[in-house]
Design an enzyme around this catalytic site. Structure first.
Site, PDB file in Angstrom:
ATOM      1  N   SER A 190      78.462  49.903  63.431  1.00 29.36           N
ATOM      2  CA  SER A 190      77.396  50.803  63.876  1.00 29.36           C
ATOM      3  C   SER A 190      76.167  50.003  64.311  1.00 29.36           C
ATOM      4  O   SER A 190      76.269  49.128  65.168  1.00 29.36           O
ATOM      5  CB  SER A 190      77.076  51.793  62.750  1.00 29.36           C
ATOM      6  OG  SER A 190      76.237  52.820  63.199  1.00 29.36           O
ATOM      7  N   ASP A 344      83.538  59.929  68.189  1.00 32.10           N
ATOM      8  CA  ASP A 344      82.299  59.227  67.857  1.00 32.10           C
ATOM      9  C   ASP A 344      81.350  59.313  69.040  1.00 32.10           C
ATOM     10  O   ASP A 344      81.735  59.006  70.178  1.00 32.10           O
ATOM     11  CB  ASP A 344      82.612  57.761  67.522  1.00 32.10           C
ATOM     12  CG  ASP A 344      81.384  56.942  67.165  1.00 32.10           C
ATOM     13  OD1 ASP A 344      80.288  57.518  67.044  1.00 32.10           O
ATOM     14  OD2 ASP A 344      81.534  55.715  67.013  1.00 32.10           O
ATOM     15  N   HIS A 374      82.704  58.349  63.412  1.00 34.61           N
ATOM     16  CA  HIS A 374      81.670  57.364  63.093  1.00 34.61           C
ATOM     17  C   HIS A 374      81.407  57.334  61.581  1.00 34.61           C
ATOM     18  O   HIS A 374      81.210  58.368  60.950  1.00 34.61           O
ATOM     19  CB  HIS A 374      80.372  57.678  63.830  1.00 34.61           C
ATOM     20  CG  HIS A 374      79.437  56.517  63.853  1.00 34.61           C
ATOM     21  ND1 HIS A 374      79.480  55.543  64.843  1.00 34.61           N
ATOM     22  CD2 HIS A 374      78.455  56.121  63.002  1.00 34.61           C
ATOM     23  CE1 HIS A 374      78.558  54.631  64.599  1.00 34.61           C
ATOM     24  NE2 HIS A 374      77.931  54.960  63.480  1.00 34.61           N
TER      25      HIS A 374
END
Length: 404
Positions: A190, A344, A374
């Site tokens: 991320s 995501d 995610h």
């Protein structure tokens, strides 16, 4: 009196939870490709419940929203692995956690530097402990987990600075930790994955440091400019990183005034000449057609708002948009392993960066998780809250790292 207070508190908490459930069913999209949808719905309801409680406590002056969520995060159970020596220390002023296999080795081991995700306010050493333990054991590596500064006290560019400076200090002392200088991998997920891209680019040309062997980017954020990509449209309400959550984290960390929210989402802050220059890297035209679902609307940036651009020029900095790195720098990057998840909002950031690397001749391996979402990686060891996609990701990362 005590009984009455307990009843009122219970009624309050139940009411908040019911509101969170209503919010989930009104706003969340659970794609059909996701496994265990009921489990994901429950977890998202609990997440919303905690966020609503945090907002209430903040309005009552009890505790700031971010600090309350950080406090909850610190309740994660840390598993001790007898096969590792785990040490908390500081490199410079940054707290880090060092994972070293206990077993003797006839030669220096591989090194992994890990940048955690967390939207700029989560991602503590404890919350990533179990994941990093698994990586260190399964790859027989010395792993350094970096505890960079976070919101609400610290803002852009402190995360990048901490990741860069701590990595440099580690690279300068590899012999101390029994690490082979030719086998160092930088990994992150991320926001951490985005910072891997940034740090790797800034290390290009550093003759005083060992060359990084490989970079591992797990559903990274590689730009904050074009927020109209197909994945932003298709997955904007998919847990756990909805477009709303992404925007809140991004604006808070980058110190962007919230009144620019819609302007930035629409891309109206992008000067036409800059779009012409960078659209070859940023445009949704670079996303394969197979990833554009019915109903996708192509980018429309307009009308241009100069005030928004002048106030938010830093969104175009390489430290926020490694996708915009110079060709000469990109061409010198080490090989990459990229992980993307179909469900995501940041899926297309990975696809754009993959194309950027390949266009400059950088070797790339890509692992796409059709049932992934995610933040799923952090659930790899959560038993009841385990998702198969999490195990797929960590196994793919381990397989890649051990192959190089």
């Amino acid at each position: 009196m005590l009984l009455l207070c307990l009843l009122l508190l219970s009624s309050f908490l139940v009411g908040v939870f019911l509101w969170a459930v209503c919010q989930h069913f009104l706003t969340a999209d659970i794609p059909s490709t996701l496994q265990h949808p009921i489990k994901l719905r429950f977890l998202h309801c609990m997440f919303l419940y905690m966020v609503i409680l945090a907002e209430i406590f903040e309005k009552l002056g009890i505790c700031s929203k971010l600090r309350f969520l950080q406090l909850l995060q610190n309740g994660v159970r840390v598993k001790r692995d007898a096969r590792l020596v785990v040490t908390d220390l500081y490199l410079g002023t940054t707290p880090v956690r060092l994972f070293q296999p206990k077993a003797a080795s006839s030669s220096p081991r591989r090194g992994i530097i890990f940048f955690p995700g967390g939207g700029g306010f989560l991602g503590s050493l404890d919350s990533y402990h179990n994941l990093c333990s698994q990586l260190a054991v399964e790859t027989d590596s010395v792993l350094l987990l970096i505890g960079y500064r976070k919101l609400p006290d610290h803002h852009y560019p402190c995360i990048f600075q901490d990741c860069l400076n701590t990595s440099i200090l580690f690279l300068k002392g590899l012999k101390t930790y029994g690490v082979d200088p030719s086998r160092v991998v930088i990994c992150g997920d991320s926001l951490g994955g985005g910072n891997v891209a940034c740090v790797i680019q800034h290390l290009v040309g550093r003759s005083d440091l060992p060359r990084i062997r490989a970079q591992v980017l797990i559903y990274p954020i590689t730009q904050v400019i074009n927020l109209q990509l197909p994945s932003h449209q298709q997955n904007r309400n998919v847990p756990f990183l909805s477009q709303k959550i992404m925007m809140i984290c991004m604006l808070k960390y980058l110190v962007v005034n919230f009144h620019w929210w819609d302007t930035i989402l629409r891309g109206a802050f992008i000067p036409p000449d800059i779009w012409r220059k960078y659209s070859k890297w940023l445009s949704s035209d670079n996303i394969p057609k197979s990833f554009r679902k019915p109903g996708y609307q192509p980018e429309f940036h307009g009308p241009f708002n100069e005030a928004a651009y002048l106030e938010n020029k830093h969104l175009f900095d390489i430290t926020n948009a490694p996708l915009l790195g110079d060709d000469e720098v990109i061409a010198q990057l080490p090989e990459a392993f990229l992980v993307s998840c179909e469900n995501d909002v940041l899926r297309d950031d990975t696809l754009l960066y993959m194309k950027r690397l390949k266009d400059q001749g950088v070797p790339v391996m890509w692992y796409h998780v059709e049932d992934g979402f995610h933040g799923s990686l952090i659930f790899f060891d959560k038993k009841f809250f385990f998702f198969p996609c999490a195990l797929k990701i960590i196994n793919a990362v381990i397989s890649y790292i051990t192959s190089i």
